[in-house]
Design a protein around this motif. Sequence first.
Motif, short mmCIF file in Angstrom:
data_model
loop_
_atom_site.label_atom_id
_atom_site.label_comp_id
_atom_site.label_asym_id
_atom_site.label_seq_id
_atom_site.Cartn_x
_atom_site.Cartn_y
_atom_site.Cartn_z
N GLN A 72 18.83 80.19 -10.44
CA GLN A 72 19.92 81.12 -10.71
C GLN A 72 20.79 80.67 -11.87
O GLN A 72 21.66 81.41 -12.32
CB GLN A 72 20.78 81.29 -9.46
N ALA A 73 20.58 79.44 -12.34
CA ALA A 73 21.44 78.90 -13.40
C ALA A 73 21.32 79.70 -14.69
O ALA A 73 22.29 79.90 -15.41
CB ALA A 73 21.09 77.44 -13.65
N ASN A 74 20.08 80.13 -15.02
CA ASN A 74 19.84 80.89 -16.25
C ASN A 74 20.45 80.17 -17.45
O ASN A 74 21.16 80.78 -18.27
CB ASN A 74 20.40 82.31 -16.12
N MET A 75 20.17 78.88 -17.56
CA MET A 75 20.78 78.05 -18.58
C MET A 75 20.28 78.42 -19.98
O MET A 75 19.11 78.72 -20.18
CB MET A 75 20.46 76.58 -18.29
N LYS A 76 21.19 78.41 -20.94
CA LYS A 76 20.86 78.72 -22.33
C LYS A 76 20.91 77.45 -23.18
O LYS A 76 21.58 76.48 -22.83
CB LYS A 76 21.84 79.75 -22.90
N LEU A 77 20.20 77.50 -24.32
CA LEU A 77 20.09 76.33 -25.18
C LEU A 77 21.44 75.86 -25.69
O LEU A 77 21.74 74.66 -25.69
CB LEU A 77 19.16 76.64 -26.36
N HIS A 78 22.29 76.78 -26.11
CA HIS A 78 23.59 76.39 -26.69
C HIS A 78 24.49 75.76 -25.63
O HIS A 78 25.33 74.89 -25.93
CB HIS A 78 24.28 77.59 -27.33
N THR A 79 24.32 76.16 -24.37
CA THR A 79 25.11 75.56 -23.29
C THR A 79 24.69 74.12 -23.05
O THR A 79 25.54 73.23 -22.89
CB THR A 79 24.95 76.36 -21.99
N VAL A 80 23.38 73.88 -23.05
CA VAL A 80 22.87 72.52 -22.86
C VAL A 80 23.35 71.61 -23.98
O VAL A 80 23.77 70.48 -23.74
CB VAL A 80 21.33 72.52 -22.80
N LYS A 81 23.31 72.11 -25.21
CA LYS A 81 23.75 71.30 -26.35
C LYS A 81 25.20 70.85 -26.19
O LYS A 81 25.57 69.76 -26.65
CB LYS A 81 23.61 72.11 -27.65
N GLY A 82 26.00 71.67 -25.55
CA GLY A 82 27.41 71.33 -25.36
C GLY A 82 27.62 70.09 -24.51
O GLY A 82 28.72 69.53 -24.51
N TYR A 83 26.59 69.65 -23.81
CA TYR A 83 26.70 68.45 -22.97
C TYR A 83 25.93 67.27 -23.55
O TYR A 83 25.69 66.30 -22.85
CB TYR A 83 26.19 68.78 -21.56
N LEU A 84 25.59 67.36 -24.86
CA LEU A 84 24.85 66.28 -25.51
C LEU A 84 25.66 65.67 -26.65
O LEU A 84 26.42 66.36 -27.34
CB LEU A 84 23.53 66.82 -26.07
N TRP A 85 25.45 64.39 -26.85
CA TRP A 85 25.99 63.66 -28.00
C TRP A 85 24.78 63.02 -28.68
O TRP A 85 24.15 62.12 -28.13
CB TRP A 85 26.97 62.59 -27.53
N VAL A 86 24.46 63.50 -29.86
CA VAL A 86 23.22 63.12 -30.53
C VAL A 86 23.53 62.28 -31.77
O VAL A 86 24.40 62.62 -32.58
CB VAL A 86 22.41 64.38 -30.94
N PHE A 87 22.78 61.18 -31.92
CA PHE A 87 22.89 60.29 -33.07
C PHE A 87 21.54 60.32 -33.80
O PHE A 87 20.49 60.12 -33.18
CB PHE A 87 23.21 58.87 -32.64
N VAL A 88 21.57 60.53 -35.13
CA VAL A 88 20.33 60.63 -35.91
C VAL A 88 20.48 59.83 -37.20
O VAL A 88 21.49 59.96 -37.91
CB VAL A 88 19.99 62.10 -36.26
N ASN A 89 19.47 59.01 -37.49
CA ASN A 89 19.39 58.29 -38.76
C ASN A 89 18.03 58.63 -39.38
O ASN A 89 16.99 58.25 -38.83
CB ASN A 89 19.52 56.79 -38.55
N ALA A 90 18.04 59.38 -40.48
CA ALA A 90 16.78 59.90 -41.02
C ALA A 90 16.66 59.64 -42.52
O ALA A 90 17.67 59.56 -43.24
CB ALA A 90 16.67 61.40 -40.75
N LEU A 91 15.41 59.51 -42.97
CA LEU A 91 15.09 59.48 -44.39
C LEU A 91 14.37 60.78 -44.73
O LEU A 91 13.33 61.10 -44.15
CB LEU A 91 14.19 58.28 -44.73
#
Length: 431
Positions: free
Chosen positions: A151-170
């Motif tokens: 019943q949650a019907n979770m959306k992608l943008h909602t999930v992102k709101g609970y993430l802290w992402v670190f990226v180091n890229a070339l």
Amino acid sequence: MGKKSEPEIKKCKQSENWTRVTFKPDLAKFNMTELEADVVALMRKRVVDMAGTLGKTVKVELNGEKVAVKSFSDYVQLYINSASKEGIDLPRIYQKINDRWEVCVSLSEGQFQQVSFVNGIATIRGGTHVDYVANQVASHVMGVVNKKNKQANMKLHTVKGYLWVFVNALIDNPAFDSQTKETLTTRQGSFGSTCELSDEFLKKVSSSGVVTNLLSWAEFKLNKELKKTDGTKKTSIVGIPKLEDANDAGGKNSDKCTLILTEGDSAKALAMAGIGVVGRDHYGVFPLRGKLLNVREASHKQLMENAEIQNIKKILGLQHEKKYDSTKGLRYGHLMIMTDQDHDGSHIKGLLINFIHKEWPSLLKVPSFLVEFITPIIKATKGKAVKPFYSMPGYEAWKEDLGASASSWTIKYYKVCVLPLISFLHYSFAK
């Protein structure tokens, strides 16, 4: 560089292979007399950024002291430690994908956060490289949450709101949105490399607490929406077809009132005939349209769209998740189930009891809140002897015990009888 002096160039030893460049900023150019604290802090951060993104390939010093950060993982830990000082215990899930990608994930509280670099450049607003990583993580987590709570019907943008992402890229030939290079705009297909997160990494993220946080948020959201359909204790309600409301419902004598839920309009007519004798002050009637929704198996959407459930909540004045130790806060003090004594009637009773038990189990502990009007489904008569049966299994067992002699009894089938109802209403709640 309108004014400049001749550079001082000194020779170095042949064994040394490096170049040192020194300069003094023109403070007057920026209307400054000294380097202010916030400017020094920004410079200090950029030095630490370099140590974190370059890793062991370059030794970085600040004011003659070697910076302790030796890897991107160490760099991320600085943020985690900062949160810990504020009393927030955060996880850290790190993975070095290849020579061009390093990723770390932690938790946020409802608003997406990111710290990212492209070729050593701090992209403070993120960009396509961050979306590339965050979408992989969020898609996996979203699937886990929706599987645990359909019943949650979770959306992608909602999930992102609970993430802290670190990226180091070339990135090959990176393109940015402006000269300040705050946001990477290079398309994913032009990165020159890929960053495919491993299943093990994604499982660790799911176990980090983000799924629990999202399930709690989903439950809060669903409950908040259900509360919008709550009833209240008021003397009159409008807009509910076929409701015959008790005169004292919602008033100071509401705890003495009984709402009779009947199986369809025909049973309502019988109930109204009984009420015509005892009066409308303490008795109300509402006919059910067939079988009530099974709330234990229903989706959130079904609950929100089911008019009958919403009507019952409003008529009784029920409020979602409220615990009741009495019926003082309701429009009615008693709920009577009046259905036919057959299989369909039993099913309707069960669904009504299921509804109350699922949503307000505390009400079932309140004495005489839920009552049932029972009439015999069969009466067997032989002379002056009368045997009533309230269930078909009971009658069948009696008939089997008698054997052939059962044929000497006169059998009559009943549904709901108005005369016992009048008698029941007269005396059941007199005390």
